[in-house]
Design an enzyme around this catalytic site. Structure first.
Site, mmCIF file in Angstrom:
data_model
loop_
_atom_site.group_PDB
_atom_site.id
_atom_site.type_symbol
_atom_site.label_atom_id
_atom_site.label_comp_id
_atom_site.label_asym_id
_atom_site.label_seq_id
_atom_site.Cartn_x
_atom_site.Cartn_y
_atom_site.Cartn_z
ATOM 1 N N ASN A 199 -10.363 -0.276 0.745
ATOM 2 C CA ASN A 199 -8.908 -0.147 0.660
ATOM 3 C C ASN A 199 -8.456 -0.760 -0.669
ATOM 4 O O ASN A 199 -8.549 -1.971 -0.855
ATOM 5 C CB ASN A 199 -8.297 -0.890 1.853
ATOM 6 N N HIS B 192 -3.022 7.039 2.176
ATOM 7 C CA HIS B 192 -3.550 5.744 1.743
ATOM 8 C C HIS B 192 -4.886 5.515 2.466
ATOM 9 O O HIS B 192 -4.991 5.720 3.685
ATOM 10 C CB HIS B 192 -2.551 4.636 2.083
ATOM 11 N N CYS C 234 0.818 -1.225 0.000
ATOM 12 C CA CYS C 234 0.000 0.000 0.000
ATOM 13 C C CYS C 234 0.847 1.269 0.000
ATOM 14 O O CYS C 234 0.305 2.370 -0.100
ATOM 15 C CB CYS C 234 -0.936 -0.008 1.193
HETATM 16 N N1 ACO Z 1 -17.521 -7.906 11.659
HETATM 17 C C1 ACO Z 1 -17.869 -8.057 12.941
HETATM 18 N N2 ACO Z 1 -16.994 -8.308 13.919
HETATM 19 C C2 ACO Z 1 -15.703 -8.406 13.568
HETATM 20 C C3 ACO Z 1 -15.252 -8.272 12.249
HETATM 21 C C4 ACO Z 1 -16.237 -8.021 11.276
HETATM 22 N N3 ACO Z 1 -15.933 -7.869 9.962
HETATM 23 N N4 ACO Z 1 -13.931 -8.414 12.214
HETATM 24 C C5 ACO Z 1 -13.529 -8.636 13.480
HETATM 25 N N5 ACO Z 1 -14.611 -8.635 14.293
HETATM 26 C C6 ACO Z 1 -14.637 -8.841 15.725
HETATM 27 C C7 ACO Z 1 -13.401 -9.522 16.246
HETATM 28 O O1 ACO Z 1 -13.527 -10.924 16.130
HETATM 29 C C8 ACO Z 1 -13.399 -9.060 17.668
HETATM 30 O O2 ACO Z 1 -14.321 -9.828 18.403
HETATM 31 P P1 ACO Z 1 -13.986 -10.274 19.927
HETATM 32 O O3 ACO Z 1 -13.855 -8.987 20.673
HETATM 33 O O4 ACO Z 1 -15.159 -11.090 20.279
HETATM 34 O O5 ACO Z 1 -12.697 -11.027 19.822
HETATM 35 C C9 ACO Z 1 -13.940 -7.636 17.599
HETATM 36 O O6 ACO Z 1 -14.652 -7.567 16.349
HETATM 37 C C10 ACO Z 1 -12.892 -6.581 17.612
HETATM 38 O O7 ACO Z 1 -11.870 -6.956 16.703
HETATM 39 P P2 ACO Z 1 -10.601 -6.116 16.481
HETATM 40 O O8 ACO Z 1 -9.700 -6.814 15.520
HETATM 41 O O9 ACO Z 1 -10.078 -5.671 17.804
HETATM 42 O O10 ACO Z 1 -11.259 -4.831 15.773
HETATM 43 P P3 ACO Z 1 -10.607 -3.481 15.421
HETATM 44 O O11 ACO Z 1 -11.299 -2.375 16.078
HETATM 45 O O12 ACO Z 1 -9.084 -3.553 15.553
HETATM 46 O O13 ACO Z 1 -10.926 -3.366 13.875
HETATM 47 C C11 ACO Z 1 -9.832 -3.613 11.790
HETATM 48 C C12 ACO Z 1 -10.444 -4.333 12.965
HETATM 49 C C13 ACO Z 1 -10.924 -2.824 11.091
HETATM 50 C C14 ACO Z 1 -9.262 -4.640 10.824
HETATM 51 C C15 ACO Z 1 -8.733 -2.657 12.314
HETATM 52 O O14 ACO Z 1 -7.835 -3.343 13.129
HETATM 53 C C16 ACO Z 1 -7.982 -2.024 11.202
HETATM 54 O O15 ACO Z 1 -8.529 -1.273 10.416
HETATM 55 N N6 ACO Z 1 -6.672 -2.254 11.157
HETATM 56 C C17 ACO Z 1 -5.849 -1.701 10.131
HETATM 57 C C18 ACO Z 1 -6.005 -2.589 8.975
HETATM 58 C C19 ACO Z 1 -5.522 -1.953 7.758
HETATM 59 O O16 ACO Z 1 -5.733 -0.780 7.530
HETATM 60 N N7 ACO Z 1 -4.881 -2.764 6.938
HETATM 61 C C20 ACO Z 1 -4.438 -2.378 5.734
HETATM 62 C C21 ACO Z 1 -3.235 -1.456 5.809
HETATM 63 S S1 ACO Z 1 -2.036 -1.850 4.732
HETATM 64 C C22 ACO Z 1 -2.831 -2.289 3.417
HETATM 65 O O17 ACO Z 1 -3.630 -1.486 2.979
HETATM 66 C C23 ACO Z 1 -2.682 -3.636 2.801
#
Ligand code: ACO
Length: 326
Positions: A282, A252, A111
């Protein structure tokens, strides 16, 4: 002397998948996706490919630049979702658009790819090697997404963005670009490995396995909100600029909360951080050129505007570059 953008183009697939449609695939909800990411829908390729989208975006950028394809010296494509590893996507784009004189190669920095490609293109121009360069970010992430993993499949979309750079008597800005391979395991997309007759075995269970993006979401989130403000401060410092000199920060488009957190850490107002991940999700290396193109179409960009581009992603890789709008 440096590279100046004189044309932009974009292409996204026709098919739009909204969050509600993903509720039928994995245990998730529109409300959760919007609250955690800011994404409402994404464009998913059915007929389109990494090459076809790149070529369409490139042709649009060339049209605006009023440059015939034969005048392009270099085509640089950033992608982590090529149709084939060889020939590279840039060579296929060359064939599609008829840029017969161009040197073509791909660049792999996930990215951060568009920022790395833009910086590479400027370096070629500043060194006097090339005059006109087509820089493209194109991704078909739907091909490398695990559609049963709710932690990643809600995030990604497909699309391409392109920019034509030409040599111009403009201020040259130094970029701030970084990599940290020691943290690369937080975001991976593996490629298949064969055994060889000299002792290397294929990884167990490899036969017939398809590969997809795996991610430690929280680690990537923390990495982005810490490293991007530092890289912005650094690029301003080394170019003797202040935040007041910057019209927009084009980040990004991974997650609305990441962009908001970066704005807060920099103490800059939200309006300086345009976003469009609501519509596209994304799109990895396509997200920055897609957003620049959209800002141009909305007449948000004016001559002399300074923009900070900021990419971050797999590798880990990240970086910032400053551009002056034509
Ligand atoms: N729908 C519902 N619940 C979900 C989902 C979903 N799609 N995905 C995860 N959960 C649940 C998890 O299982 C967890 O449940 P639990 O508490 O019972 O264990 C809960 O939601 C919280 O999960 P987290 O992973 O802590 O959620 P978070 O607030 O961190 O959000 C996310 C997840 C959106 C992926 C976030 O971490 C994020 O955006 N990270 C950056 C990712 C990113 O930008 N990657 C790309 C960058 S580089 C590139 O572009 C390739």
């Amino acid at each position: 002397m440096t590279g100046q953008i004189i044309g932009t183009g974009a292409c996204v697939p026709e098919k739009v998948i909204n969050n509600q449609e993903l509720e039928g695939l994995v245990e998730t909800s529109d409300a959760w996706i919007q609250e955690r990411t800011g994404i409402e829908r994404r464009h998913i390729a059915v007929k389109e490919t990494t090459v076809s989208m790149a070529a369409k975006a490139a042709s649009e950028a060339l049209k605006e630049a009023e440059l015939p394809p034969e005048q392009i010296d270099l085509i640089l494509v950033s992608t982590m979702s090529p149709e084939e590893i060889m020939p590279c996507t840039a060579c296929k784009v060359q064939r599609e658009i008829g840029a017969s004189r161009a040197v073509c190669f791909d660049l792999s920095a996930a990215c951060s790819g568009f920022v790395m490609a833009y910086v590479t293109a400027c370096a070629y121009i500043e060194a006097g090697i090339f005059q006109n360069i087509l820089v493209i970010g194109s991704e078909c992430l739907s091909n490398v997404t695990d559609w049963s993993d709710r932690g990643t499949c809600i995030l990604f979309g497909d699309g391409a963005g392109a920019a034509v750079l030409t040599a111009a008597e403009e201020t040259k800005y130094l970029p701030s670009i970084y990599s940290d391979g020691s943290r690369g395991g937080a975001l991976t997309l593996k490629s298949r490995q064969n055994h060889n007759p000299f002792g290397k075995e294929a990884p167990a269970g490899d036969e017939g396995t398809s590969y997809y993006i795996e991610m430690d979401g929280q680690a990537i989130f923390k990495f982005a909100v810490r490293s991007i403000p530092q890289a912005v401060e650094e690029v301003l410092r080394k170019n003797h600029l202040h935040k007041s000199d910057i019209r927009y920060y084009v980040l990004h488009q991974a997650n609305e909360r990441i962009v908001e957190a970066v704005a807060k850490r920099l103490g800059e107002p939200a309006y300086k951080f345009p976003m469009n991940m609501k519509e596209y999700g994304n799109t990895s290396s396509a997200s920055i050129p897609l957003l620049i193109h959209e800002m141009k179409e909305k007449n948000m960009l004016h001559s002399g505007d300074r923009l900070v581009l900021a990419g971050f992603g797999g590798g880990l890789t990240w970086g910032t570059a400053i551009i002056t709008w034509k």
